[in-house]
Design a protein around this motif. Structure first.
Motif: not given
Length: 696
Positions: A73-94
């Motif tokens: 999941x994005x953000x690791x254990x805690x927080x969101x932070x920057x994108x961590x997965x290499x998939x976007x949907x309509x140009x946006x992170x999950x």
């Protein structure tokens, strides 16, 4: 314990690679018009996947040559932070932490996908992305044609264990008015186990006795979730997510033996957990000035009580036992704002601010079995522990094309954390840590790309390391450590990506990191140990991902995928001060698969080979090595149209992989004499898995 895939590894640099669009099997169907790709993207239209008969967007992305989805999941254990997965949907992170890329893609029907672009992360205005990224673009008005339901059912039948009928997911997506609605019910059910001998040896290496063991591990984890999304006429967007989950875990290991001085001995270890968790979150994006402002909020709570019990019945000596129970309440609150804009000269900018408040409350009890069958608590340091973290971060991201074939992204940021713990050695501390990343993507030629990144990363601490715990099965435990410091990893990576035309596409990457304050087992006093920080360490990695299309060799419709990784994580041992491998660090991974879609039929078949290895876990008084004895080999056959569903039958663990565990226990510290050792091998046999996917 026996997930069917054990621990082991290897690493070599792969050459083989991807299935290009031009090499796909012609279907004769008229392909819908797909826009011409821009910014050097490699575009895949739905027609490129027609021979696979995909049911969902996940089926399509998994077939993109040389591309592997980065899970988590994005953000690791805690927080969101920057994108961590290499998939976007309509140009946006999950931006929903409870939903990873695979889950999100599995809820999108294949008919909703307009095209998939494989792009270089450094050329995107999404901080954190580097290397190859899949941007899944949906058709305009996706979801407006009524509700579509996707189904995935994956039962398993294993020898000597309960049948697993309840693993799967059902989700429905549609539109009510102008709002997209997704409802999902998912259960990650597990019915696993293994059996076999464990041999116990004395200090001189002589066999003391053999323990026959049988373990089974059951889990049901139903999660119900809802997601709402809407784009207003003025271009403003909002998303709302709500989910709740129950987790029921029940593990048991039974051991029988005849031991010197004790006669017949029966042992029972049992672990149970009865967890519930929920999360609520959303985001709102609007135009503001020359750019876009996105506001994100999330709250997550988890209540997870568990009980470990270990009871020994001796023919001579009677019954004894211990119990460790713990109730943990975890809370996470996040607010994040992102403002992005592009200048007239083509430069992308983003300013981001994030604040988070995280808590952990642990109430633990260690008790011993009495003659009357009751358990009486025993005082130990750390029965109650509370951890609080107030964390904020700010970042500025700049990105642009430096030349027609060279793009760059620079992110500079800093993190502030106030960390308070009430457990052993608890205190309040404050940290300010700079961090950032430079990413470059250089298109050396029409089919060759070089990606480079330089990163300073601040990792997160496991809050449970602040609390004391007891391992009743192995007679050991950890004291809590209130002096833990967040690790910092200074990392550089160079990746080469080669499109080999009709033969495929391959990549190879080399990485090195200088790590500070990694967390491992350390002495906390003359007699105790727990989790703590290590001196600076050196981390090395070589990895390769590839797909080879075999049509040119005359084998129409066949391809081979490979994912190979070799690692060495070298740390200073806190006891001996000599260099060694990091405890439980991954040494290597070899993941190979063959798939053959038989031309002009709905039949496919294939096989897989998986092997990985981890370094031993070094405690101060023991060395423990958990491993897989042999590779995990599978074979499958698939029919792509059984009453409109894709049905895949897999026969798994063909090579008879076993779960291994070796342990050397020392009289005091592991730089002294040995007390005893154990060697365990447990089989779990060959088994069948059925996967049914479809859309109704």
């Amino acid at each position: 314990m026996s997930a069917g895939i054990g621990r082991s590894s290897l690493a070599v640099v792969a050459l083989l690679s991807a299935v290009p669009t031009a090499a796909q099997e012609a279907t004769g169907d008229a392909a819908p018009a797909v826009p011409t790709p821009v910014n050097g993207a490699q575009r895949y239209a739905p027609a490129d996947f027609s021979r696979f008969a995909p049911r969902t967007a996940l089926d399509m992305v998994e077939k993109v040559p040389g591309f592997l989805i980065v899970t988590g999941t994005n953000g690791g254990d805690r927080g969101l932070g920057q994108a961590t997965e290499n998939v976007l949907i309509n140009g946006e992170r999950i931006a929903n932490k409870a939903t990873d890329a695979r889950t999100a893609l599995a809820r999108i029907t294949a008919a909703e996908v307009a095209y998939i672009d494989i792009v270089d992360g450094a050329g995107l205005n999404v901080p954190g992305l580097t290397g190859q990224v899949a941007n899944v673009v949906l058709v305009a008005g996706a979801g407006s044609g009524g509700f579509k339901t996707t189904i995935r059912w994956q039962p398993e039948w294993r020898p000597r264990l309960e049948d697993n009928w309840l693993n799967g997911e059902i989700s429905t997506t549609g539109r009510i008015g102008g709002t997209n609605l997704t409802l999902s019910l998912k259960n990650e059910a597990r019915r696993q186990g293994h059996w076999g001998p464990e041999r116990r040896f004395d200090a001189d290496g002589a066999l003391s006795f053999v323990r026959d063991e049988f373990g089974r591990y059951n889990a049901d984890q139903p999660r119900l979730s809802a997601a709402l999304a809407r784009t207003a006429g003025n271009g403003n967007k909002w998303n709302f997510n709500l989910g709740g989950q129950l987790v029921r875990l029940d593990d048991r290991v039974i051991g029988t033996s005849v031991q010197p001085g004790a006669g017949a001995v029966g042992e029972l270890f049992r672990f149970t957990e009865d967890e519930h968790n929920y999360d609520i979150g959303g985001d709102y994006e609007l135009g503001l000035g020359k750019g876009r402002l996105k506001l994100i909020g999330l709250y997550r709570f988890e209540h997870s009580p568990f009980v470990d019990t270990f009871i020994v019945d001796r023919e001579i000596g009677g019954r004894s036992g211990e119990r460790f129970s713990q109730t943990a309440d975890e809370g996470e609150s996040i607010l994040r704002g992102e403002y992005s804009w592009r200048t007239a000269g083509g430069t992308d900018w983003q300013v981001a601010l994030e604040g988070a408040y995280n808590t952990l409350d642990v109430d633990a009890e260690f008790a011993r079995l009495q003659a009357d069958g009751s358990f009486v608590p025993v005082a130990f340091d750390g029965e109650r522990t509370r951890v609080e973290e107030k964390r904020g971060e700010a970042s500025l991201t700049w990105g642009r094309a430096l030349a027609s074939n060279l793009t760059a992204q620079l992110n500079l940021g800093a993190e502030y954390s106030e960390l308070t713990s009430s457990g052993p050695g608890g205190l309040t501390r404050r940290f300010v840590r700079p961090k950032g990343k430079l990413a470059l993507a250089w298109k050396v030629g029409p089919k060759t790309t070089i990606n480079y990144q330089l990163q300073r990363r601040v990792d997160q601490l496991d809050f449970f390391d602040f609390a004391s715990s007891v391992d009743v099965a192995n007679g050991q435990g950890n004291d809590g450590n209130g002096l833990l410091v967040p690790p910092v990893v200074n990392r550089t990576e160079l990746e080469f990506v080669q499109d080999m035309g009709a033969w495929g596409n391959a990549s190879v990457a080399f990485a090195y990191a200088y790590a500070q304050d990694l967390v491992d087992q350390i002495p906390l006093s003359e007699t105790t140990e727990g989790r703590g920080n290590l001196p600076p360490a050196h981390l090395y990695r070589i990895s390769s991902k590839a797909t080879l299309l075999l049509d040119r060799l005359g084998w129409k419709g066949a391809r081979i995928n490979s994912d190979l990784t070799w690692r060495r994580n070298r740390v200073r041992d806190p006891l001996t001060n000599i260099w060694r491998d990091q405890s439980e660090g991954q040494d290597y991974v070899v993941d190979l698969s063959l798939r053959h879609d038989i031309p002009r039929t709905d039949i496919a078949w294939g096989a897989g080979y998986f092997d990985e290895q981890y370094s031993p876990n070094l405690r101060l008084g023991a060395i423990e090595r958990e491993y897989a004895d042999g590779p995990f080999v599978t074979a499958f056959v698939e029919h792509k149209d059984v009453a409109g569903f894709t049905v895949k039958l897999s026969y798994r663990n063909l090579a008879g992989q076993r779960d291994g565990f070796d342990r050397v226990v020392y009289a005091d510290r592991r730089d002294g004499p040995v007390a005893f050792s154990e060697k365990r091998l447990r089989r779990y046999g060959r088994f069948f898995q059925l996967t049914v996917t479809g859309t109704i």
